[in-house]
Scaffold this motif. Structure first.
Motif, short mmCIF file in Angstrom:
data_model
loop_
_atom_site.label_atom_id
_atom_site.label_comp_id
_atom_site.label_asym_id
_atom_site.label_seq_id
_atom_site.Cartn_x
_atom_site.Cartn_y
_atom_site.Cartn_z
N PRO A 127 0.73 -1.22 0.00
CA PRO A 127 0.06 -0.04 0.14
C PRO A 127 0.86 1.50 -0.04
O PRO A 127 2.09 1.13 0.60
N VAL A 128 0.40 2.30 -0.64
CA VAL A 128 1.12 3.68 -0.64
C VAL A 128 0.20 4.71 0.03
O VAL A 128 0.58 5.64 0.16
N ARG A 129 -1.41 4.21 0.03
CA ARG A 129 -2.08 5.19 0.65
C ARG A 129 -3.33 4.39 1.35
O ARG A 129 -3.93 3.75 0.39
N ILE A 130 -3.54 4.89 2.56
CA ILE A 130 -4.78 3.95 3.16
C ILE A 130 -5.69 4.98 3.81
O ILE A 130 -5.29 6.09 4.52
N SER A 131 -6.93 5.13 3.49
CA SER A 131 -7.62 6.11 4.05
C SER A 131 -9.07 5.34 4.62
O SER A 131 -9.60 4.57 3.93
N LEU A 132 -9.37 5.78 5.74
CA LEU A 132 -10.28 5.04 6.69
C LEU A 132 -11.03 5.94 7.46
O LEU A 132 -10.64 7.23 7.63
N ASP A 133 -12.63 5.84 7.39
CA ASP A 133 -13.61 6.64 8.18
C ASP A 133 -14.39 5.68 8.36
O ASP A 133 -15.29 5.17 7.45
N TRP A 134 -14.66 5.51 9.62
CA TRP A 134 -15.40 4.50 10.32
C TRP A 134 -16.94 5.01 10.27
O TRP A 134 -17.92 4.33 9.80
N ASP A 135 -17.36 6.29 10.57
CA ASP A 135 -18.65 6.64 10.61
C ASP A 135 -18.74 8.14 9.89
O ASP A 135 -18.19 8.90 10.19
N GLU A 136 -19.46 8.01 8.71
CA GLU A 136 -19.40 9.15 7.78
C GLU A 136 -19.81 10.51 8.80
O GLU A 136 -19.38 11.67 8.11
N ASN A 137 -20.63 10.31 9.63
CA ASN A 137 -21.32 11.52 10.33
C ASN A 137 -20.25 12.00 11.55
O ASN A 137 -20.39 12.93 12.30
N ALA A 138 -19.30 11.26 12.03
CA ALA A 138 -18.54 11.35 13.13
C ALA A 138 -17.32 12.46 12.60
O ALA A 138 -16.74 12.43 11.22
N ILE A 139 -16.86 13.08 13.43
CA ILE A 139 -15.73 14.17 12.85
C ILE A 139 -14.33 13.73 13.46
O ILE A 139 -13.43 14.42 12.86
N ASP A 140 -14.22 12.93 13.99
CA ASP A 140 -12.88 12.63 14.78
C ASP A 140 -12.44 11.05 14.50
O ASP A 140 -11.67 10.71 15.42
N ASP A 141 -12.81 10.46 13.67
CA ASP A 141 -12.54 8.99 13.39
C ASP A 141 -11.87 8.88 12.05
O ASP A 141 -11.48 7.59 11.87
N GLU A 142 -11.50 9.72 11.36
CA GLU A 142 -10.75 9.64 10.07
C GLU A 142 -9.35 9.42 9.99
O GLU A 142 -8.85 9.75 11.37
N ALA A 143 -8.83 8.48 9.31
CA ALA A 143 -7.54 8.43 9.39
C ALA A 143 -6.88 8.47 7.81
O ALA A 143 -7.45 7.71 7.03
N LEU A 144 -5.76 8.96 7.56
CA LEU A 144 -5.16 8.93 6.24
C LEU A 144 -3.74 8.51 6.48
O LEU A 144 -2.79 9.39 7.20
N TYR A 145 -3.17 7.64 5.76
CA TYR A 145 -1.88 7.14 6.12
C TYR A 145 -1.28 7.33 4.55
O TYR A 145 -1.82 6.33 3.72
#
Length: 161
Positions: A127-145
């Motif tokens: 992988p060269v980029r991983i994008s995660l967001d567990w809940d579309e409506n939450a503002i503090d659960d996103e992760a970008l690597y």
């Protein structure tokens, strides 16, 4: 005339059911787990026991750019390359993952039916980029690597006496 009307309804019902099945299949065509650009699955990549890479992380807990050395399958050294990463390396040193650890996070997000669990891959399959967001409506659960400067043959620690 009744036979024609019944047959017409049967054909209409069959067409409607077919259209619904196609629409359902399209909706579940992997949108939550997209393949890399080009539509082909990534090449199989086996995480080596030792390597180095640069991780740029944008998460609530781990932010900054890190140079990471992995030896024997575990993170051996972490060097913060900016103010945020130096602070994180000092305060929570065990939080920086291996690339395999990042792939585990991706798979866990997919297993949890996260809103977003996407990855882009290098030609060799890592992988060269991983994008995660567990809940579309939450503002503090996103992760970008973002994974860069991968070196499958990192420097070895000096073992001379």
């Amino acid at each position: 005339m009744t036979a024609v009307a019944t047959r017409s309804r049967s054909v209409s019902a069959a067409v409607l059911i077919g259209a619904l099945l196609c629409a359902t299949a399209a909706c579940d065509s992997g949108a939550a787990h997209p393949e890399p650009a080009g539509g082909s699955a990534p090449a199989a990549w086996k995480e080596p026991a030792s390597y180095a890479y640069t991780l740029t992380s944008r998460t609530q807990v781990l932010a900054g750019t890190f140079r990471v050395e992995v030896r024997d399958g575990a993170v051996a050294e972490v060097l913060g390359l900016d103010e945020d990463s130096r602070r994180a390396a000092r305060e929570v040193p065990g939080l920086v993952p291996t690339i395999g650890g990042l792939l585990e996070r991706l798979e866990q997000a997919r297993d949890d039916d996260a809103h977003t669990a996407e990855a882009r891959y290098a030609p060799d399959g890592r992988p060269v980029r991983i994008s995660l967001d567990w809940d579309e409506n939450a503002i503090d659960d996103e992760a970008l690597y973002v994974i860069s400067a991968y070196d499958p043959t990192p420097r070895r620690p000096d073992v001379s006496s």
